[in-house]
Design an enzyme around this catalytic site. Structure first.
Site, PDB file in Angstrom:
ATOM      1  N   ASP A  28     -23.797  86.995 -31.507  1.00 12.53           N
ATOM      2  CA  ASP A  28     -24.029  87.927 -30.394  1.00 12.53           C
ATOM      3  C   ASP A  28     -23.969  89.376 -30.885  1.00 12.53           C
ATOM      4  O   ASP A  28     -24.277  90.315 -30.140  1.00 12.53           O
ATOM      5  CB  ASP A  28     -23.058  87.674 -29.224  1.00 12.53           C
ATOM      6  CG  ASP A  28     -21.609  87.877 -29.611  1.00 12.53           C
ATOM      7  OD1 ASP A  28     -21.317  88.162 -30.790  1.00 12.53           O
ATOM      8  OD2 ASP A  28     -20.744  87.746 -28.713  1.00 12.53           O
ATOM      9  N   SER A  29     -23.640  89.566 -32.173  1.00 13.56           N
ATOM     10  CA  SER A  29     -23.752  90.893 -32.789  1.00 13.56           C
ATOM     11  C   SER A  29     -25.193  91.394 -32.730  1.00 13.56           C
ATOM     12  O   SER A  29     -25.444  92.582 -32.933  1.00 13.56           O
ATOM     13  CB  SER A  29     -23.257  90.861 -34.241  1.00 13.56           C
ATOM     14  OG  SER A  29     -23.866  89.800 -34.943  1.00 13.56           O
ATOM     15  N   ASP A  89     -24.204  81.285 -31.234  1.00 14.76           N
ATOM     16  CA  ASP A  89     -23.033  81.995 -30.705  1.00 14.76           C
ATOM     17  C   ASP A  89     -23.093  82.014 -29.172  1.00 14.76           C
ATOM     18  O   ASP A  89     -24.064  82.539 -28.603  1.00 14.76           O
ATOM     19  CB  ASP A  89     -23.052  83.432 -31.245  1.00 14.76           C
ATOM     20  CG  ASP A  89     -21.678  84.033 -31.377  1.00 14.76           C
ATOM     21  OD1 ASP A  89     -20.681  83.320 -31.149  1.00 14.76           O
ATOM     22  OD2 ASP A  89     -21.603  85.234 -31.724  1.00 14.76           O
ATOM     23  N   LYS A  93     -20.497  78.437 -31.517  1.00 16.60           N
ATOM     24  CA  LYS A  93     -19.233  79.148 -31.761  1.00 16.60           C
ATOM     25  C   LYS A  93     -18.804  79.807 -30.462  1.00 16.60           C
ATOM     26  O   LYS A  93     -19.643  80.297 -29.700  1.00 16.60           O
ATOM     27  CB  LYS A  93     -19.423  80.210 -32.851  1.00 16.60           C
ATOM     28  CG  LYS A  93     -18.163  81.037 -33.109  1.00 16.60           C
ATOM     29  CD  LYS A  93     -18.330  81.976 -34.275  1.00 16.60           C
ATOM     30  CE  LYS A  93     -19.048  83.259 -33.937  1.00 16.60           C
ATOM     31  NZ  LYS A  93     -18.397  84.063 -32.879  1.00 16.60           N
ATOM     32  N   GLU A 147     -15.402  82.329 -28.768  1.00 13.55           N
ATOM     33  CA  GLU A 147     -14.244  83.168 -29.096  1.00 13.55           C
ATOM     34  C   GLU A 147     -13.031  82.778 -28.257  1.00 13.55           C
ATOM     35  O   GLU A 147     -13.171  82.447 -27.069  1.00 13.55           O
ATOM     36  CB  GLU A 147     -14.578  84.644 -28.836  1.00 13.55           C
ATOM     37  CG  GLU A 147     -15.694  85.170 -29.726  1.00 13.55           C
ATOM     38  CD  GLU A 147     -15.979  86.656 -29.505  1.00 13.55           C
ATOM     39  OE1 GLU A 147     -15.244  87.309 -28.719  1.00 13.55           O
ATOM     40  OE2 GLU A 147     -16.938  87.157 -30.109  1.00 13.55           O
ATOM     41  N   GLU A 187     -11.297  86.769 -37.620  1.00 13.22           N
ATOM     42  CA  GLU A 187     -11.856  88.129 -37.706  1.00 13.22           C
ATOM     43  C   GLU A 187     -10.762  89.174 -37.515  1.00 13.22           C
ATOM     44  O   GLU A 187      -9.944  89.085 -36.586  1.00 13.22           O
ATOM     45  CB  GLU A 187     -12.936  88.331 -36.625  1.00 13.22           C
ATOM     46  CG  GLU A 187     -13.512  89.746 -36.661  1.00 13.22           C
ATOM     47  CD  GLU A 187     -14.801  89.928 -35.867  1.00 13.22           C
ATOM     48  OE1 GLU A 187     -15.320  88.930 -35.335  1.00 13.22           O
ATOM     49  OE2 GLU A 187     -15.273  91.074 -35.800  1.00 13.22           O
TER      50      GLU A 187
HETATM   51  O1  KIV Z   1     -21.690  87.767 -33.681  1.00 19.55           O
HETATM   52  C1  KIV Z   1     -21.214  87.884 -34.826  1.00 19.55           C
HETATM   53  O2  KIV Z   1     -21.820  88.489 -35.721  1.00 19.55           O
HETATM   54  C2  KIV Z   1     -19.915  87.302 -35.093  1.00 19.55           C
HETATM   55  C3  KIV Z   1     -19.335  87.500 -36.450  1.00 19.55           C
HETATM   56  C4  KIV Z   1     -18.738  88.843 -36.535  1.00 19.55           C
HETATM   57  C5  KIV Z   1     -18.372  86.437 -36.808  1.00 19.55           C
HETATM   58  O3  KIV Z   1     -19.353  86.694 -34.232  1.00 19.55           O
END
Ligand code: KIV
Length: 283
Positions: free
Chosen positions: A47-48, A86, A115, A117, A184
């Site tokens: 999600d970055s 994500d 993934k 959080e 992280e």
């Molecule tokens: O979205 C992302 O890039 C992340 C990484 C920082 C692990 O979750």
């Protein structure tokens, strides 16, 4: 390279002698092809993307549809890397049913796992995902989707008690069935203690050298932007400078008439040129 799978990743503990796991984010087909050709183990369609591609200030702005769009682009490249989708903010916070449906959207878009959080408070969601045969990667420590709750992007687990809580969270995620956990923004000592305390691999970002693998953001590694560079980033390229240089030379060539040249242009045959009524040599 053979396709990397969840069981292959889950079995790898660099801290016990295996090769370290390498993960990179990617958000499109060229990025996925480059990661695969470089022999990277896992692509995180993170999600970055919100911050490094879409220009937002945090990751809270992207939706499941946005993530599915980028996951599809990555999957079309058919990388050998494991594709981790994500789950964005609010995709797994409302109900177990919504969580499973949203994860299924990413799986149908081409991810092989998801993934999410958060520690112990995500257990019900993780169990439901695993019941639906969707492998889950955990993510604890500095969780960017909690930016407002944390009061900024701040290193977590700096106090001994908070560090101990993170170890407990990691154990619970492992017990729930996660196949790996991203650590992280936590101190080296805490990351090492977590890595030693669990049998599934830890993938660090800003968590020091003792994790079972590392992950970085594609745009950070390549130096595609030079805005804010977190302490934990190592740049392996300076793509921004190369890009500006290439674009400046392109602009100069267009303005001077150097581009395009004859070889870069299409031409009529002499016969067609004549029929077309052109008599110059550049037809
Ligand atoms: O979205 C992302 O890039 C992340 C990484 C920082 C692990 O979750």
């Amino acid at each position: 390279m053979a396709k990397v799978t969840v069981p292959k990743v889950s079995a790898r503990k660099a801290s016990r002698g295996d090769d370290a796991l390498v993960m990179i984010t990617a958000y499109d087909a060229p990025g996925a092809r480059a990661a695969s050709d470089a022999g990277i183990d896992m692509i995180l369609v993170g999600d970055s993307v919100a911050m490094v591609v879409l220009g937002y200030d945090d990751t809270l702005q992207v939706t499941v549809d946005d993530m599915a769009h980028h996951t599809r682009a990555v999957a079309r490249a058919k990388p050998d890397c494991l594709i981790v989708g994500d789950l964005p903010w609010m995709a797994y916070h409302v109900s177990v049913e919504e969580t499973v449906r949203n994860a299924a959207t990413l799986i149908r878009a081409g991810a092989q796992c998801v993934k999410l959080e958060g520690g112990r408070k995500r257990l019900a969601m993780i169990e439901a995902l695993l019941d639906a045969e969707i492998p889950v990667m955990g993510h604890i420590g500095l969780t960017p989707q909690s930016v407002h709750a944390m009061g900024g992007f701040k290193v977590q687990g700096r106090q001994a008690e908070a560090g101990m809580e993170l170890i407990e969270d990691a154990k619970m995620l492992q017990h729930a069935g996660c196949f790996a956990i991203v650590l992280e923004g936590i101190p080296v000592k805490v990351a090492k203690a977590i890595t030693d305390a669990i049998d599934i691999p830890t993938i660090g970002i800003g968590a020091g050298p003792h994790c079972d693998g590392q992950v970085l953001v594609y745009h950070d590694v390549l130096g595609i932007e030079d805005r804010f560079v977190p302490k934990f980033v190592r740049r392996y390229g300076d793509v921004k400078s190369q890009t500006i240089d290439a674009l400046s030379r392109y602009a100069a060539d267009v303005r001077s008439g150097e581009f395009p040249n004859d070889d870069e242009s299409y031409h009529l045959t002499d016969e067609q040129s004549e029929a077309f009524g052109l008599y110059g040599s550049d037809g």
